[in-house]
Design a protein around this motif. Sequence first.
Motif, short mmCIF file in Angstrom:
data_model
loop_
_atom_site.label_atom_id
_atom_site.label_comp_id
_atom_site.label_asym_id
_atom_site.label_seq_id
_atom_site.Cartn_x
_atom_site.Cartn_y
_atom_site.Cartn_z
N MET A 1 0.84 -1.17 0.00
CA MET A 1 0.00 0.00 0.00
C MET A 1 0.89 1.24 0.00
O MET A 1 1.87 1.30 0.72
N THR A 2 0.51 2.21 -0.82
CA THR A 2 1.21 3.49 -0.87
C THR A 2 0.21 4.58 -0.53
O THR A 2 -0.93 4.55 -0.98
N ASN A 3 0.64 5.55 0.28
CA ASN A 3 -0.23 6.64 0.68
C ASN A 3 0.14 7.89 -0.11
O ASN A 3 1.24 8.40 0.04
N TYR A 4 -0.77 8.37 -0.96
CA TYR A 4 -0.56 9.58 -1.75
C TYR A 4 -1.37 10.70 -1.13
O TYR A 4 -2.52 10.52 -0.78
N LYS A 5 -0.76 11.86 -1.01
CA LYS A 5 -1.44 13.03 -0.46
C LYS A 5 -1.41 14.17 -1.46
O LYS A 5 -0.53 14.26 -2.30
N LYS A 6 -2.38 15.08 -1.33
CA LYS A 6 -2.43 16.18 -2.27
C LYS A 6 -1.29 17.17 -2.01
O LYS A 6 -0.78 17.29 -0.91
N GLY A 7 -0.90 17.85 -3.07
CA GLY A 7 0.15 18.85 -3.00
C GLY A 7 0.24 19.55 -4.34
O GLY A 7 -0.18 19.03 -5.37
N GLY A 8 0.73 20.77 -4.35
CA GLY A 8 0.80 21.52 -5.59
C GLY A 8 -0.58 21.83 -6.11
O GLY A 8 -1.43 22.34 -5.39
N ASP A 9 -0.86 21.50 -7.37
CA ASP A 9 -2.16 21.76 -7.99
C ASP A 9 -3.17 20.64 -7.78
O ASP A 9 -4.30 20.74 -8.24
N VAL A 10 -2.79 19.56 -7.12
CA VAL A 10 -3.70 18.43 -6.96
C VAL A 10 -4.79 18.80 -5.97
O VAL A 10 -4.53 19.24 -4.86
N LYS A 11 -6.05 18.62 -6.38
CA LYS A 11 -7.19 19.02 -5.56
C LYS A 11 -7.65 17.93 -4.60
O LYS A 11 -8.19 18.23 -3.56
N ASN A 12 -7.50 16.67 -4.96
CA ASN A 12 -8.06 15.62 -4.13
C ASN A 12 -6.97 14.73 -3.55
O ASN A 12 -5.90 14.58 -4.12
N ASP A 13 -7.26 14.14 -2.39
CA ASP A 13 -6.36 13.15 -1.81
C ASP A 13 -6.56 11.84 -2.55
O ASP A 13 -7.69 11.39 -2.73
N VAL A 14 -5.50 11.23 -2.97
CA VAL A 14 -5.58 9.91 -3.60
C VAL A 14 -5.70 8.85 -2.53
O VAL A 14 -6.29 7.82 -2.73
N ASP A 15 -5.13 9.12 -1.35
CA ASP A 15 -5.20 8.23 -0.20
C ASP A 15 -4.36 6.98 -0.46
O ASP A 15 -3.36 7.04 -1.15
N PHE A 16 -4.75 5.85 0.10
CA PHE A 16 -3.98 4.62 -0.05
C PHE A 16 -4.33 3.93 -1.36
O PHE A 16 -5.48 3.86 -1.75
N LYS A 17 -3.32 3.41 -2.02
CA LYS A 17 -3.50 2.72 -3.30
C LYS A 17 -2.67 1.44 -3.27
O LYS A 17 -1.50 1.46 -2.90
N GLY A 18 -3.28 0.34 -3.65
CA GLY A 18 -2.59 -0.95 -3.67
C GLY A 18 -1.70 -1.10 -4.89
O GLY A 18 -1.93 -0.49 -5.93
N GLY A 19 -0.68 -1.89 -4.76
CA GLY A 19 0.25 -2.17 -5.84
C GLY A 19 1.03 -3.42 -5.52
O GLY A 19 0.58 -4.26 -4.74
N TYR A 20 2.21 -3.54 -6.10
CA TYR A 20 3.04 -4.70 -5.78
C TYR A 20 4.51 -4.32 -5.77
O TYR A 20 4.92 -3.30 -6.31
N LEU A 21 5.29 -5.15 -5.11
CA LEU A 21 6.74 -5.00 -5.02
C LEU A 21 7.36 -6.34 -5.34
O LEU A 21 6.97 -7.37 -4.77
N LEU A 22 8.31 -6.35 -6.26
CA LEU A 22 9.10 -7.54 -6.58
C LEU A 22 10.53 -7.23 -6.21
O LEU A 22 11.03 -6.14 -6.51
N GLY A 23 11.20 -8.16 -5.58
CA GLY A 23 12.57 -7.88 -5.18
C GLY A 23 13.41 -9.13 -5.03
O GLY A 23 12.90 -10.25 -4.95
N ALA A 24 14.71 -8.90 -4.99
CA ALA A 24 15.67 -9.98 -4.77
C ALA A 24 16.90 -9.38 -4.12
O ALA A 24 17.19 -8.19 -4.27
N GLY A 25 17.62 -10.19 -3.38
CA GLY A 25 18.83 -9.70 -2.74
C GLY A 25 19.72 -10.84 -2.28
O GLY A 25 19.31 -12.00 -2.26
#
Length: 74
Positions: A1-25
Amino acid sequence: MTNYKKGGDVKNDVDFKGGYLLGAGVEQAFAGGLSAKIEYNYIMTPDVRTSTASGSSEKDINSHVIKAGVNMRF
């Protein structure tokens, strides 16, 4: 989950948005409780929508992250 907040010219809060992470180490231990590591992560958040004074937009947001570190165990 990523939390996007308004800033600049953006009028609305996007709030939390789901996605994915792939990784290796890898991590290599050394004498005396020391280890070194390197890690790669690909992060994708699809279809992030925002509204500004000039209209609305939808975009996939992605990033590539490389991390390196040294650990000491005690």
